[in-house]
Design a protein around this motif. Structure first.
Motif, PDB file in Angstrom:
ATOM      1  N   ALA A 250      10.211  34.230  18.000  1.00 24.31           N
ATOM      2  CA  ALA A 250       9.891  33.363  16.864  1.00 24.31           C
ATOM      3  C   ALA A 250       8.688  33.880  16.086  1.00 24.31           C
ATOM      4  CB  ALA A 250       9.620  31.939  17.350  1.00 24.31           C
ATOM      5  N   LEU A 279       3.189  30.512  14.253  1.00 19.06           N
ATOM      6  CA  LEU A 279       4.563  30.309  14.713  1.00 19.06           C
ATOM      7  C   LEU A 279       4.600  30.156  16.226  1.00 19.06           C
ATOM      8  CD1 LEU A 279       6.341  32.951  12.450  1.00 19.06           C
ATOM      9  CD2 LEU A 279       6.771  30.476  12.395  1.00 19.06           C
ATOM     10  N   ASN A 333      13.818  30.257  15.414  1.00 25.08           N
ATOM     11  CA  ASN A 333      12.924  29.374  14.668  1.00 25.08           C
ATOM     12  C   ASN A 333      13.616  28.103  14.215  1.00 25.08           C
ATOM     13  OD1 ASN A 333      12.291  32.399  14.084  1.00 25.08           O
ATOM     14  ND2 ASN A 333      10.302  31.335  13.896  1.00 25.08           N
ATOM     15  N   ASN A 345       7.627  27.145  11.357  1.00 24.53           N
ATOM     16  CA  ASN A 345       8.910  27.658  11.836  1.00 24.53           C
ATOM     17  C   ASN A 345      10.044  27.238  10.910  1.00 24.53           C
ATOM     18  OD1 ASN A 345       9.049  28.982  14.807  1.00 24.53           O
ATOM     19  ND2 ASN A 345       7.280  27.607  14.673  1.00 24.53           N
TER      20      ASN A 345
END
Length: 363
Positions: A250, A279, A333, A345
């Motif tokens: 991610a 993130l 994400n 995200n």
């Protein structure tokens, strides 16, 4: 996976097939230099468990692998070399025919290897197997299980170490009674051409039970994979292992895909590095909401270390964008944002989806 150009695995059509001869029953399995292995009836992989005073029990296992991409071809090649009966399952009938005729070539860190496993889009011609490995993209998991379910019998163990979240559940949604083993792997490979794989790097594989009936198979699968050159550890906390890999993916993959840069550039561009770390932090918070506790500082440090170690590599998500293919953003994400408050995200997931549309990888 950030270890690109390598493509890795992690935990997730109705075409007539190219028929292949059904794989024969391997017959009684035997201990090294000894008599037959007792079949305990709990799992086909109990016959691979080390016994008292033995190094390990080895025997021929019947394996089906769904997905002739980099990881599917890599595992098919090395498992076949280890002496197992391997069938590669493909939804594309014509490609299956070509792969069956031309075989698979793996080149890279272990040298050059050639294999000619059975390849088909007709799982019924293979029949029920001991181990069913899912190596398709996360968004194809459900379709692959449905299409190839003729290879799944009552004693079959299903293995998924694909990228992203939710792959074991996608399998169980199709086959609620299945024994499912989930995992992650840092083995790196990329597909140079159809049936031609570059084995870019060795790595560690971690597995754990994703359904109640799968625990008995874990030691045997770890032994089987280890014998094929994939060191494998059985984890009591497979959810934590999956989430740690998701945090890394991610943090790195979407930014490389959006910016069109190699992994290491994220560390050199201050705004990109800040986004990468945020993130990861958001993913840790969402994981906690799902009952998986990760240390925030350790998670951020892990993402940075992976970006450093793979600085010259292009992530699998960037490769997909460059090739005009759909990415696995929804399972990474996108999945994080769907499970809890994760605005960064969510934003990068939307940007990657926009890039997909520009590249022609998503309608």
């Amino acid at each position: 996976m950030p270890g690109g150009p390598a493509r890795t695995g992690s935990l997730h059509l109705p075409l007539a097939g190219t028929p292949v001869q059904a794989l024969p029953d391997p017959g009684p399995l035997r201990r090294p230099g000894g008599g037959p292995v007792q079949r305990l009836g709990l799992s086909p992989f109990h016959r691979l468990r080390p016994g008292p005073g033995t190094v390990g029990i080895r025997g021929i296992v019947k394996i089906a692998i769904a997905g002739p991409g980099a990881m599917g071809c890599l595992f098919a090649t090395y498992l076949a070399e280890a002496g197992h009966q391997v069938a590669l399952l493909d939804h594309d009938r014509q490609r299956a025919r070509r792969l069956a005729e031309n075989g698979i070539t793996v080149e890279g860190i272990r040298g050059r290897h050639r294999a000619r496993p059975a390849v088909t889009s007709d799982a019924a011609s293979v029949g029920a197997v001991d181990l069913f490995m899912v190596w398709v993209k996360a968004y194809h998991t459900a379709d692959a299980v449905e299409l190839h379910r003729a290879a799944v019998g009552p004693d079959t163990v299903i293995f998924t170490a694909q990228n992203g979240l939710g792959n074991p559940q996608r399998v169980l949604d199709k086959l609620p009674a299945a024994s499912v083993v989930a995992g992650t792997t840092t083995v790196g490979a990329n597909l140079r051409a159809e049936g031609r794989v570059h084995h870019a790097g060795e790595g560690d594989t971690v597995i754990g039970a994703a359904s109640p009936g799968a625990a008995a198979a874990l030691d045997g699968i770890a032994s089987l994979l280890g014998d094929a050159g994939f060191p494998t550890t059985v984890a009591t906390d497979i959810a934590g292992a999956v989430w740690r890999k998701v945090v890394v993916n991610a943090g790195i993959n979407p930014l490389t895909a959006i910016l069109g840069v190699e992994n290491g550039r994220l560390l050199e561009l201050a705004p990109a590095r800040r986004l990468m770390e945020e993130l990861a932090r958001e993913a840790v918070v969402v994981a906690s909401g799902q009952g998986v506790e990760l240390d925030e500082q350790e998670a951020v440090a892990l993402v940075v270390r992976v970006a450093e170690r793979t600085a010259a590599n292009r992530s699998s998500m960037l490769q997909d964008i460059s090739a005009g293919r759909r990415t696995e953003i929804d399972a990474i994400n996108g999945a994080i944002a769907a499970l809890g408050p994760a605005p960064v995200n969510r934003a990068v997931a939307e940007l990657v989806r926009a890039r997909e549309r520009l590249a022609g990888g998503r309608d």
